[in-house]
Each structure stands twice: as structure tokens, then as C-alpha cells.
Design a protein around this motif. Structure first.
Motif, PDB file in Angstrom:
ATOM      1  N   TYR A  91       0.629  -1.406  -0.239  1.00  0.00           N
ATOM      2  CA  TYR A  91       0.416   0.147   0.064  1.00  0.00           C
ATOM      3  C   TYR A  91       0.482   1.358  -0.349  1.00  0.00           C
ATOM      4  O   TYR A  91       0.251   2.308  -0.904  1.00  0.00           O
ATOM      5  N   ASP A 124       3.132   3.467  -5.610  1.00  0.00           N
ATOM      6  CA  ASP A 124       2.052   3.914  -6.007  1.00  0.00           C
ATOM      7  C   ASP A 124       1.684   3.098  -6.796  1.00  0.00           C
ATOM      8  O   ASP A 124       1.600   2.678  -8.429  1.00  0.00           O
ATOM      9  N   ARG A 126      -1.949   1.649  -8.875  1.00  0.00           N
ATOM     10  CA  ARG A 126      -2.673   2.183  -9.813  1.00  0.00           C
ATOM     11  C   ARG A 126      -4.067   0.437 -10.236  1.00  0.00           C
ATOM     12  O   ARG A 126      -3.117  -0.549 -10.669  1.00  0.00           O
ATOM     13  N   LEU A 127      -5.409   1.475 -10.695  1.00  0.00           N
ATOM     14  CA  LEU A 127      -6.224   0.378 -11.200  1.00  0.00           C
ATOM     15  C   LEU A 127      -5.603  -0.647 -12.491  1.00  0.00           C
ATOM     16  O   LEU A 127      -5.483  -1.894 -12.531  1.00  0.00           O
ATOM     17  N   SER A 142     -12.208  -3.203 -11.966  1.00  0.00           N
ATOM     18  CA  SER A 142     -13.342  -1.850 -11.401  1.00  0.00           C
ATOM     19  C   SER A 142     -14.426  -2.591 -10.686  1.00  0.00           C
ATOM     20  O   SER A 142     -15.261  -2.573  -9.992  1.00  0.00           O
ATOM     21  N   ASN A 151     -15.600   1.737  -4.416  1.00  0.00           N
ATOM     22  CA  ASN A 151     -14.292   1.166  -5.881  1.00  0.00           C
ATOM     23  C   ASN A 151     -12.810   1.263  -5.697  1.00  0.00           C
ATOM     24  O   ASN A 151     -12.797   1.511  -4.368  1.00  0.00           O
ATOM     25  N   PHE A 152     -12.095   0.865  -6.345  1.00  0.00           N
ATOM     26  CA  PHE A 152     -10.528   0.692  -5.982  1.00  0.00           C
ATOM     27  C   PHE A 152     -10.118   1.898  -5.538  1.00  0.00           C
ATOM     28  O   PHE A 152      -9.539   1.163  -4.514  1.00  0.00           O
ATOM     29  N   LYS A 153     -10.166   2.886  -5.887  1.00  0.00           N
ATOM     30  CA  LYS A 153      -9.375   3.892  -4.763  1.00  0.00           C
ATOM     31  C   LYS A 153      -9.719   3.984  -3.655  1.00  0.00           C
ATOM     32  O   LYS A 153      -8.815   4.587  -2.729  1.00  0.00           O
ATOM     33  N   THR A 154     -11.165   4.370  -3.298  1.00  0.00           N
ATOM     34  CA  THR A 154     -11.678   3.874  -1.585  1.00  0.00           C
ATOM     35  C   THR A 154     -10.922   2.752  -0.775  1.00  0.00           C
ATOM     36  O   THR A 154     -10.714   3.007   0.210  1.00  0.00           O
ATOM     37  N   LEU A 211      -8.275   1.854  -1.484  1.00  0.00           N
ATOM     38  CA  LEU A 211      -7.310   2.217  -1.470  1.00  0.00           C
ATOM     39  C   LEU A 211      -6.095   2.830  -0.044  1.00  0.00           C
ATOM     40  O   LEU A 211      -6.146   2.491   1.099  1.00  0.00           O
ATOM     41  N   GLN A 212      -7.419   3.351  -0.056  1.00  0.00           N
ATOM     42  CA  GLN A 212      -7.123   5.046   0.702  1.00  0.00           C
ATOM     43  C   GLN A 212      -7.444   4.452   1.903  1.00  0.00           C
ATOM     44  O   GLN A 212      -7.176   4.592   3.056  1.00  0.00           O
ATOM     45  N   GLU A 252      -8.228  13.521   3.512  1.00  0.00           N
ATOM     46  CA  GLU A 252      -8.508  12.969   4.340  1.00  0.00           C
ATOM     47  C   GLU A 252      -8.849  12.289   5.843  1.00  0.00           C
ATOM     48  O   GLU A 252     -10.075  11.586   5.593  1.00  0.00           O
TER      49      GLU A 252
END
Length: 296
Positions: A206, A209, A211-212, A227, A237-240, A242-243, A279
Motif C-alpha cells: 500500500y 504507487d 494503480r488500478l 473495477s 471502488n478501487f481508490k476508496t 486503497l485509501q 482525508e
């Protein structure tokens, strides 16, 4: 198919996550969800019920339940209870996988069941082998002891906690592990195992860097398919997602170290301290600098 993926991060400095069940005040429902980790619920007081594949597994004081990896389950706790939850990362059992990162636990005499209830009092005899009560009682004792040691935080508690934890693992693989699995069980697990492999990789990398598109190519999927996989099985979603991972680790570092906000942000994959703070406020309602630290 409505169920959510649960992100599990081990306790600071330990190979497991241990806590009191959040539904201890009663009038609590946890909707269908799943996770990669193995989970053990041990009821100390009161009672609650689990639902796995629409089958109810009621638990009362002195009983425990093993939830297997990728097993969709829900929980109802209508009354007050005190329940210890132990979550064990799947990688702890790597040397005991039967096939395709697959492992299951049960009482030994009902191999068709993927998850079973055990008691320390000898009840539910149809689910327990003759002579197994001693092992069941031992498991309950070990869970209690692990929680006592963890909460006491006495000098050297980390060593004692690990010793008790590894005894629990030994009991699980020597007494409750399924050594032969049916194709139907493998098939039921495969649908979630694909995402499990990806989320495990994300937890291990994590800080990088991620990326999807890069993950999709690494695991042999198109960007669109991966996705959709996140939206369908993780409900984010993927970004959420990871965050979520980065924030969970950053929050632990914030509580347990005296590192600066900037260091914590960059150490956990955030682009800047500003991005981290933004965030953090969104999730917790306060700036990270306002959090009271609990470092030793």
C-alpha cells in the motif's frame, strides 16, 4: 449478491487483531460481509447469533465459532454480551493450505460443514467428537488468556501474547483443520478468492504507487473488470479501498509513534501531508494533529 468486504488490519506489533465485539450493548445487527482473515468469536457473557448460508448458529457464554476465509456471514446481537473477537491473517496458515490458498476448520466429524459451533460445556453433542470437549475448553481458555494478556500490557506482554496465539494456531491446525476438501467448497470460495489475492497484495504494497491499471495487468484482468469486481464484492471502488488501507495504517502510526504528520503521510502512501489531513478530516472529523497519541 449483497455483501461487503471487511478490511482487517492486525494490532500494532502483533500478527493478529484482537478486540471486544462492537455489538456488546445489544440491539445490534451486522449485515452480510466477508474477509480474507480467519475469525474466532468467543462469547464470555450473554449470547448472539451468526447466519452463514442462511443457517443460524446461536452462541452463548462459553462457546466459540470459527468463521473461515471468504465466508459470507452476518451477526445479530439482540442482548448485551461480552464477546472476544480474534482475527487471524490467512497467511499464518500458508504451510497448511490444501489447495489454491484454501483452508477450512471444523470439529472433525461433520466434514460437510464449513463452519461449526463448539462448546466448553459438552453441549451440541451431534457436532462434537467424543473426547473433543477438552480441546474445546482449551480453545476458550486460550482466547480468554490472550485477551487478558493483551489488555494487561504488562512488561513483556508481546512475548506472552505471541506464545498464547501460536498455541491457538497449533490447536486449530492439529484439531479443527479439514485435511480433505470437496470441489464444491473450492468453487464457493473461488468467487471471492480472486479479490482476496488482490486485496492481500494491496495491503502488502500500500505504500507504493498502486494503480488500478497496474494491478489489473498483474492479475490478468482488464481495468473495467477489476473495477466491477471491487464494486460488486467490496462495495467500494478501487481508490476508496486503497485509501481505506492507507488511512488504517496511518492512523495506527499516528497513535503509536511521535512521527510528524508529514512523515506519517508519506510513509503510508499519501501524496502529501495536506492530502492526508484532508482525508483524515473527512473520515474522523478532526485534524490529525488534534489526535491524542498513545505511544509507549
Amino acid at each position: 449478491m449483497e455483501f461487503q468486504h471487511e478490511l482487517i488490519i492486525p494490532n500494532e506489533g502483533l500478527p493478529f487483531k484482537l478486540f471486544l465485539f462492537e455489538g456488546r450493548n445489544g440491539n445490534y445487527v451486522r449485515e452480510k460481509h466477508w474477509h480474507t482473515s480467519i475469525e474466532i468469536f468467543t462469547v464470555m457473557e450473554g449470547n448472539l447469533s451468526f447466519y452463514i448460508n442462511e443457517v443460524e448458529y446461536p452462541l452463548k457464554a462459553g462457546e466459540f465459532l470459527i468463521i473461515n476465509s471468504n465466508e459470507v456471514h452476518s451477526i445479530q446481537a439482540p442482548v448485551r454480551n461480552e464477546t472476544i473477537v480474534l482475527q487471524i491473517p490467512l497467511k499464518q496458515f500458508t504451510d497448511y493450505f490444501t489447495a489454491q490458498r484454501f483452508i477450512r476448520f471444523h470439529s472433525g466429524n461433520t466434514s460437510q460443514n464449513k463452519t461449526l459451533r463448539f462448546t466448553s460445556e459438552g453441549t451440541e453433542a451431534e457436532q462434537i467428537n467424543a473426547g473433543s470437549t477438552e480441546n474445546d475448553s482449551r480453545m476458550v481458555f486460550l482466547i480468554r488468556e490472550l485477551y487478558r494478556v493483551y489488555v494487561s500490557r504488562e512488561t513483556g506482554y508481546e512475548f506472552r501474547a505471541r506464545a498464547v496465539f501460536y498455541e491457538i494456531l497449533y490447536l486449530m491446525v492439529s484439531t479443527y483443520r479439514v485435511t480433505e476438501v470437496e470441489e464444491s467448497e473450492l468453487k464457493n470460495s473461488r468467487r471471492l478468492d480472486a479479490l482476496s489475492k488482490i486485496t492481500t497484495y494491496m495491503r502488502e504494497h500500500y505504500k507504493e504507487d498502486l494503480r488500478l491499471s497496474g494491478l489489473a495487468a498483474m492479475f490478468g484482468y482488464s481495468d473495467a473488470y477489476l473495477s466491477r469486481m471491487f464494486r460488486k464484492y467490496a462495495k467500494v471502488n478501487f481508490k476508496t479501498y486503497l485509501q481505506d488501507i492507507r488511512m488504517a495504517y496511518a492512523y495506527k502510526e499516528l497513535l503509536n509513534t511521535d512521527h510528524t504528520i508529514s512523515f506519517i503521510a508519506l510513509d503510508n502512501g499519501f501524496a502529501s501531508s495536506r492530502a492526508f489531513s484532508k482525508e483524515f478530516v473527512k473520515r474522523y472529523g478532526i485534524l490529525p494533529g488534534k489526535v491524542e497519541r498513545q505511544k509507549k
